[in-house]
Design a protein around this motif. Structure first.
Motif, mmCIF file in Angstrom:
data_model
loop_
_atom_site.group_PDB
_atom_site.id
_atom_site.type_symbol
_atom_site.label_atom_id
_atom_site.label_comp_id
_atom_site.label_asym_id
_atom_site.label_seq_id
_atom_site.Cartn_x
_atom_site.Cartn_y
_atom_site.Cartn_z
ATOM 1 N N THR A 1 0.796 -1.229 0.000
ATOM 2 C CA THR A 1 0.000 0.000 0.000
ATOM 3 C C THR A 1 0.829 1.279 0.000
ATOM 4 O O THR A 1 0.275 2.361 0.040
ATOM 5 N N SER A 2 2.165 1.150 -0.070
ATOM 6 C CA SER A 2 3.015 2.348 0.031
ATOM 7 C C SER A 2 3.754 2.653 -1.260
ATOM 8 O O SER A 2 4.766 3.324 -1.250
ATOM 9 N N THR A 3 3.257 2.161 -2.382
ATOM 10 C CA THR A 3 3.973 2.336 -3.651
ATOM 11 C C THR A 3 4.080 3.802 -4.058
ATOM 12 O O THR A 3 4.989 4.179 -4.779
ATOM 13 N N GLU A 4 3.134 4.609 -3.618
ATOM 14 C CA GLU A 4 3.156 6.018 -4.033
ATOM 15 C C GLU A 4 3.921 6.905 -3.058
ATOM 16 O O GLU A 4 4.027 8.097 -3.256
ATOM 17 N N ASN A 5 4.417 6.335 -1.967
ATOM 18 C CA ASN A 5 5.119 7.112 -0.963
ATOM 19 C C ASN A 5 6.564 7.326 -1.417
ATOM 20 O O ASN A 5 7.423 6.475 -1.229
ATOM 21 N N GLU A 6 6.842 8.483 -2.001
ATOM 22 C CA GLU A 6 8.170 8.744 -2.552
ATOM 23 C C GLU A 6 9.228 8.842 -1.463
ATOM 24 O O GLU A 6 10.373 8.443 -1.660
ATOM 25 N N GLU A 7 8.838 9.356 -0.288
ATOM 26 C CA GLU A 7 9.796 9.467 0.811
ATOM 27 C C GLU A 7 10.257 8.080 1.260
ATOM 28 O O GLU A 7 11.450 7.837 1.450
ATOM 29 N N LEU A 8 9.297 7.159 1.406
ATOM 30 C CA LEU A 8 9.635 5.793 1.806
ATOM 31 C C LEU A 8 10.482 5.119 0.729
ATOM 32 O O LEU A 8 11.462 4.436 1.030
ATOM 33 N N LYS A 9 10.104 5.305 -0.529
ATOM 34 C CA LYS A 9 10.839 4.695 -1.640
ATOM 35 C C LYS A 9 12.285 5.191 -1.665
ATOM 36 O O LYS A 9 13.234 4.404 -1.832
ATOM 37 N N HIS A 10 12.465 6.494 -1.489
ATOM 38 C CA HIS A 10 13.815 7.068 -1.501
ATOM 39 C C HIS A 10 14.638 6.527 -0.336
ATOM 40 O O HIS A 10 15.809 6.155 -0.498
ATOM 41 N N GLU A 11 14.028 6.466 0.852
ATOM 42 C CA GLU A 11 14.750 5.970 2.020
ATOM 43 C C GLU A 11 15.130 4.513 1.837
ATOM 44 O O GLU A 11 16.254 4.096 2.139
ATOM 45 N N PHE A 12 14.196 3.724 1.315
ATOM 46 C CA PHE A 12 14.452 2.299 1.136
ATOM 47 C C PHE A 12 15.577 2.081 0.125
ATOM 48 O O PHE A 12 16.480 1.268 0.345
ATOM 49 N N ASN A 13 15.546 2.816 -0.983
ATOM 50 C CA ASN A 13 16.606 2.686 -1.990
ATOM 51 C C ASN A 13 17.960 3.097 -1.426
ATOM 52 O O ASN A 13 18.995 2.510 -1.758
ATOM 53 N N SER A 14 17.953 4.117 -0.573
ATOM 54 C CA SER A 14 19.222 4.562 0.020
ATOM 55 C C SER A 14 19.794 3.483 0.941
ATOM 56 O O SER A 14 21.016 3.343 1.059
ATOM 57 N N GLN A 15 18.920 2.690 1.578
ATOM 58 C CA GLN A 15 19.407 1.600 2.419
ATOM 59 C C GLN A 15 19.992 0.470 1.570
ATOM 60 O O GLN A 15 20.954 -0.190 1.967
ATOM 61 N N ILE A 16 19.425 0.259 0.382
ATOM 62 C CA ILE A 16 19.960 -0.761 -0.530
ATOM 63 C C ILE A 16 21.362 -0.379 -0.988
ATOM 64 O O ILE A 16 22.291 -1.198 -0.949
ATOM 65 N N THR A 17 21.534 0.864 -1.419
ATOM 66 C CA THR A 17 22.860 1.289 -1.888
ATOM 67 C C THR A 17 23.855 1.379 -0.733
ATOM 68 O O THR A 17 25.045 1.129 -0.924
ATOM 69 N N ALA A 18 23.367 1.713 0.472
ATOM 70 C CA ALA A 18 24.260 1.724 1.643
ATOM 71 C C ALA A 18 24.772 0.319 1.922
ATOM 72 O O ALA A 18 25.955 0.118 2.254
ATOM 73 N N SER A 19 23.900 -0.681 1.783
ATOM 74 C CA SER A 19 24.301 -2.072 1.977
ATOM 75 C C SER A 19 25.341 -2.489 0.932
ATOM 76 O O SER A 19 26.326 -3.173 1.247
ATOM 77 N N ALA A 20 25.155 -2.042 -0.314
ATOM 78 C CA ALA A 20 26.111 -2.358 -1.377
ATOM 79 C C ALA A 20 27.466 -1.696 -1.099
ATOM 80 O O ALA A 20 28.527 -2.322 -1.270
ATOM 81 N N ARG A 21 27.447 -0.443 -0.670
ATOM 82 C CA ARG A 21 28.703 0.263 -0.378
ATOM 83 C C ARG A 21 29.439 -0.395 0.786
ATOM 84 O O ARG A 21 30.667 -0.471 0.783
ATOM 85 N N ASN A 22 28.688 -0.858 1.770
ATOM 86 C CA ASN A 22 29.337 -1.519 2.902
ATOM 87 C C ASN A 22 29.951 -2.847 2.474
ATOM 88 O O ASN A 22 31.016 -3.237 2.963
#
Length: 509
Positions: free
Chosen positions: A308-329
């Motif tokens: 139900t949160s597909t339109e939440n751009e703030e959540l999407k941005h935060e989630f993507n930033s956690q994915i790239t943070a995991s990759a950088r680590n």
């Protein structure tokens, strides 16, 4: 009026249903929930298969849930049904899934451990986002123990440092130790040794002794919180670490029947309560936290939020930033060239955005390109020669927060083909991949090859580049007067794939 959402989770110890609605104010209201026991884990962790009796029991439970959902006007096709680690490991999972579909109409989707981590993150974030405990300034661990596995997320100052799905589940432990007629002390020793054996790997990503915040998720921790915790909000408790340790020791002295009577829980839950609380307690003692935060939430809540949160751009941005943070680590863990990775990533995304209309892929593909750009040279840790092959192996066998197994396959293939003049189509193993995978890999790999060529010397000699297209030419203009011979040679070697995919010859000036 909000449309109800329904999810069903087939776990190691039972089948659980949740029906919820999301109001116009973005609040979730739980409308209905049910839970019925199912000995799935005991079957799989002893015989590697789901028994005929358990299959029939599962089908009957799902038929009952189907009738329950009819009252809410929800069909099996509208219901999200997931299965976790026990189902995933069953050798006969495919025919069982088919039987469920034919007899109930429910289509089961099997989650991997990383997907469970993603849903757990969403569920925990929802509970903590309004509270002072949700802060980006602290090193944190989020832990969830289930029948088949223990899910661990480690965050360094709010950014994902590592994720792990450990085969350390309560039902799995019970089945492994049953034949030895083990005492509680033997079980505790077994759990402790299993955790200590993984501690070194965990400490490489986040030193557990430096953890300042511990979030424990699961029905057993909620039980502990209700008995010895302090409520912060309706769905969040705080437990003193010392008080929790004493509570665990007290529970150790109870028989299964006493646990049933004292805590008003089912016999199935009582059988695994001691092992579950012990896993939490040992992990907590590896840190120096004084307080434990316990949100009352679960994977089903995470599924509802995800749906139900597909339109939440703030959540999407935060989630993507956690994915790239995991990759950088992960890159940092293998001592990769971070400056080169960031330079290639910047140019790859710039080129993707310039070509966006012709690439015709979604935003998720852009995220996969970002991760592939960060990790493309990670195999150099093993050996410079054929480092692209080593990169493929490391990515395929690593846990990257938020990326499914299919995602990791695509990213690893992009890394595999990022170097050299040979085309992926010439590799027989590439042709065996699904067509949708092949096209995504070809397009993103073509872009990565160009971006990698622009930093061939790993020196980041260009402060900035501008890109434009005209007459089948992709012009890349730098703001530097430095010699570009090396980069032009690299483009002549790597640009062929880009030209064959998109029809543009790449020119650097």
């Amino acid at each position: 009026m909000a449309t109800p959402e329904a999810v069903i989770e087939i776990g190691s110890t039972g089948v659980r249903l949740l029906v919820a609605e999301v109001t116009p104010e973005k609040k979730r209201n739980v409308l209905d929930r049910s839970e019925l026991p199912l000995p799935l884990g005991r079957d799989v962790f002893t015989s590697s298969s789901i028994s005929r009796e358990t299959q029939s029991q599962c089908v009957q439970i799902l038929k009952r849930f189907r009738e329950q959902l009819e009252g809410w006007g929800i069909t099996p096709e509208q219901t999200y049904v997931v299965a976790a680690s026990a189902f995933r490991e069953a050798k006969n999972r495919d025919p069982v899934m088919d039987r469920i579909l034919v007899q109930t109409g429910f289509r089961v989707r099997i989650m991997d451990g990383i997907e469970e981590n993603r849903l757990m993150y969403l569920a925990v974030r929802e509970i903590l986002k309004e509270e002072s405990v949700y802060t980006s300034s602290k090193n944190s661990v989020i832990l969830m123990v289930s029948g088949g596995s223990t899910e661990v997320m480690m965050m360094h100052r709010g950014k994902m440092a590592g994720v792990h799905s450990l085969k350390l589940g309560t039902v799995r432990i019970e089945q492994q130790l049953r034949k030895y007629a083990s005492s509680y002390e033997n079980m505790r020793r077994y759990i402790r040794e299993a955790i200590v054996n993984t501690k070194g790997s965990l400490d490489n990503e986040l030193n557990l002794s430096e953890v300042e915040q511990f979030v424990a998720v699961g029905i057993d921790m909620t039980l502990a919180a209700v008995h010895v915790g302090t409520p912060i909000t309706t769905f969040l408790w705080e437990i003193d670490a010392g008080v929790f340790d004493r509570f665990v020791k007290t529970v150790q002295s109870y028989s299964i029947d006493e646990c049933v009577a004292r805590f008003k829980i089912s016999y199935n839950d009582a059988q695994t309560l001691q092992a579950s609380l012990t896993i939490y307690n040992i992990f907590i003692k590896l840190t120096k936290v004084k307080k434990i935060f316990v949100p009352e939430t679960n994977l089903r809540d995470g599924l509802i939020i995800s749906q139900t949160s597909t339109e939440n751009e703030e959540l999407k941005h935060e989630f993507n930033s956690q994915i790239t943070a995991s990759a950088r680590n992960l890159l940092r863990k293998y001592h990769g060239d971070e400056k080169h990775a960031e330079c290639v990533c910047h140019n790859a995304l710039k080129l993707y955005d310039e070509m966006k209309n012709e690439i015709a892929l979604d935003d998720h593909a852009r995220l996969l390109l970002e991760v592939a750009s960060i990790l493309h040279d990670i195999g150099s840790f093993i050996h410079l020669n054929h480092h692209n092959i080593h990169s493929q192996y490391i990515i395929e066998h690593s846990e990257i927060f938020g990326l499914s197994e299919s995602d990791r396959t695509i990213v690893s293939q992009i890394a595999k083909y990022h170097r050299g003049k040979s085309l992926p189509q010439d590799d027989e193993s590439f042709t065996l991949l699904p067509r949708v995978f092949r096209m995504t890999i070809l397009k993103l790999c073509a872009i990565l090859r160009v971006a990698d060529a622009l930093d061939r010397g790993h020196s980041q000699k260009f402060d900035g580049v501008e890109m434009s297209r005209s007459n089948d030419i992709l012009n890349i203009v730098t703001d530097s007067k430095k010699n570009t011979v090396l980069e032009n040679l690299a483009l002549s070697e790597k640009g062929e794939l880009f030209e064959s995919i998109f029809g543009y010859k790449v020119v650097l000036s």
